[in-house]
Write a protein that holds these residues in place. Sequence first.
Motif, PDB file in Angstrom:
ATOM      1  N   ASP A  62       0.884  -1.174   0.000  1.00 21.15           N
ATOM      2  CA  ASP A  62       0.000   0.000   0.000  1.00 21.15           C
ATOM      3  C   ASP A  62       0.922   1.224   0.000  1.00 21.15           C
ATOM      4  O   ASP A  62       1.360   1.695   1.053  1.00 21.15           O
ATOM      5  CB  ASP A  62      -0.900  -0.048   1.238  1.00 21.15           C
ATOM      6  CG  ASP A  62      -1.919   1.084   1.280  1.00 21.15           C
ATOM      7  OD1 ASP A  62      -1.990   1.867   0.320  1.00 21.15           O
ATOM      8  OD2 ASP A  62      -2.646   1.164   2.303  1.00 21.15           O
ATOM      9  N   GLY A 124      -5.185   7.378  -4.107  1.00 21.59           N
ATOM     10  CA  GLY A 124      -5.153   8.822  -3.869  1.00 21.59           C
ATOM     11  C   GLY A 124      -3.749   9.368  -3.702  1.00 21.59           C
ATOM     12  O   GLY A 124      -3.564  10.403  -3.059  1.00 21.59           O
ATOM     13  N   ALA A 131       1.832  12.660  -4.665  1.00 16.15           N
ATOM     14  CA  ALA A 131       3.105  12.345  -5.314  1.00 16.15           C
ATOM     15  C   ALA A 131       3.110  12.776  -6.785  1.00 16.15           C
ATOM     16  O   ALA A 131       2.086  12.714  -7.465  1.00 16.15           O
ATOM     17  CB  ALA A 131       3.370  10.847  -5.205  1.00 16.15           C
TER      18      ALA A 131
HETATM   19  C1  LIG Z   1      -4.761  11.526  -0.098  1.00 11.59           C
HETATM   20  S1  LIG Z   1      -3.579  10.711   0.937  1.00 11.59           S
HETATM   21  C2  LIG Z   1      -4.009   9.004   0.643  1.00 11.59           C
HETATM   22  C3  LIG Z   1      -3.655   8.123   1.820  1.00 11.59           C
HETATM   23  C4  LIG Z   1      -4.257   6.728   1.763  1.00 11.59           C
HETATM   24  N1  LIG Z   1      -3.761   5.978   0.633  1.00 11.59           N
HETATM   25  C5  LIG Z   1      -5.761   6.827   1.709  1.00 11.59           C
HETATM   26  O1  LIG Z   1      -6.360   6.342   0.737  1.00 11.59           O
HETATM   27  O2  LIG Z   1      -6.357   7.396   2.644  1.00 11.59           O
HETATM   28  C6  LIG Z   1      -2.055  10.904   0.019  1.00 11.59           C
HETATM   29  C7  LIG Z   1      -0.826  10.310   0.742  1.00 11.59           C
HETATM   30  O3  LIG Z   1       0.264  10.307  -0.180  1.00 11.59           O
HETATM   31  C8  LIG Z   1       1.431  10.531   0.578  1.00 11.59           C
HETATM   32  N2  LIG Z   1       2.474  10.964  -0.348  1.00 11.59           N
HETATM   33  C9  LIG Z   1       2.631  12.166  -0.938  1.00 11.59           C
HETATM   34  N3  LIG Z   1       3.708  12.173  -1.726  1.00 11.59           N
HETATM   35  C10 LIG Z   1       4.257  10.933  -1.649  1.00 11.59           C
HETATM   36  C11 LIG Z   1       5.414  10.313  -2.231  1.00 11.59           C
HETATM   37  N4  LIG Z   1       6.211  10.978  -3.083  1.00 11.59           N
HETATM   38  N5  LIG Z   1       5.673   9.027  -1.918  1.00 11.59           N
HETATM   39  C12 LIG Z   1       4.859   8.344  -1.071  1.00 11.59           C
HETATM   40  N6  LIG Z   1       3.753   8.875  -0.478  1.00 11.59           N
HETATM   41  C13 LIG Z   1       3.470  10.161  -0.767  1.00 11.59           C
HETATM   42  C14 LIG Z   1       1.011  11.577   1.594  1.00 11.59           C
HETATM   43  O4  LIG Z   1       1.899  11.621   2.690  1.00 11.59           O
HETATM   44  C15 LIG Z   1      -0.390  11.089   1.956  1.00 11.59           C
HETATM   45  O5  LIG Z   1      -0.368  10.246   3.080  1.00 11.59           O
END
Ligand SMILES: C[S@@+](CC[C@H](N)C(=O)[O-])C[C@H]1O[C@@H](n2cnc3c(N)ncnc32)[C@H](O)[C@@H]1O
Length: 202
Positions: A62, A124, A131
Amino acid sequence: MTDDNSTPANLWTPRPVEETIDVYRDWAGAYDADLETYGYHTPTRLAAALARHVAPETTVLDFGCGTGISGAALLQQGFNHLHGTDVTAEMVDIARGKSLYEKLWVGEPGADLPRSYDAIVAVGVVSLGAAPPETLSLLIAHLSPGGVLALSFNDPTVENGSYDAVLEGHVAAADVTVLSREHGPHLEAKEMGSDVIVLRRE
Ligand SMILES: C[S@@+](CC[C@H](N)C(=O)[O-])C[C@H]1O[C@@H](n2cnc3c(N)ncnc32)[C@H](O)[C@@H]1O
């Protein structure tokens, strides 16, 4: 930093990775309650789409697991072997408290993953507000041959086009085949949809 519905202001726009982490650090404590209020449908839709192509005993990464909402949807769908990673320590802290993942770690943005996987989800995550588009290439590179990546593009991301440009490049290079792509509800209260996309590594 929040609008009148408490979503971080201008969430769905490109921003430097340090600012993205700041946004999710500040949102972590309220994230689960906010997403429940909005009606967050993509995790359930994406877990169901993955189950059409991947056996339940498969270890699933995940990627961008956040507080674990996506992991909970995978468990609910019958996937019992989950690994999780995210770049925001405060989001991971909340996920850790839910004991959903066999392995869970805080990653560095854009860094290689420690191994390849037969199944990866990014719910998401590979989207405006999280990201950047090249993250899609990173995830494809860490799929085993025949492995499956299920991810979502929210409506602003589809409209932006830069994420689809990266996807189209990998399809044209025959790195991946698109197994399915379905539009449906993402955040009900925001009247926002998302495309759930399932890819197979060739
Ligand atoms: C909208 S949240 C989604 C979290 C979870 N997957 C959900 O469905 O609730 C986006 C997540 O992407 C993470 N994120 C942002 N940039 C990222 C990167 N370059 N690599 C990994 N995670 C990243 C953020 O920290 C955040 O927790």
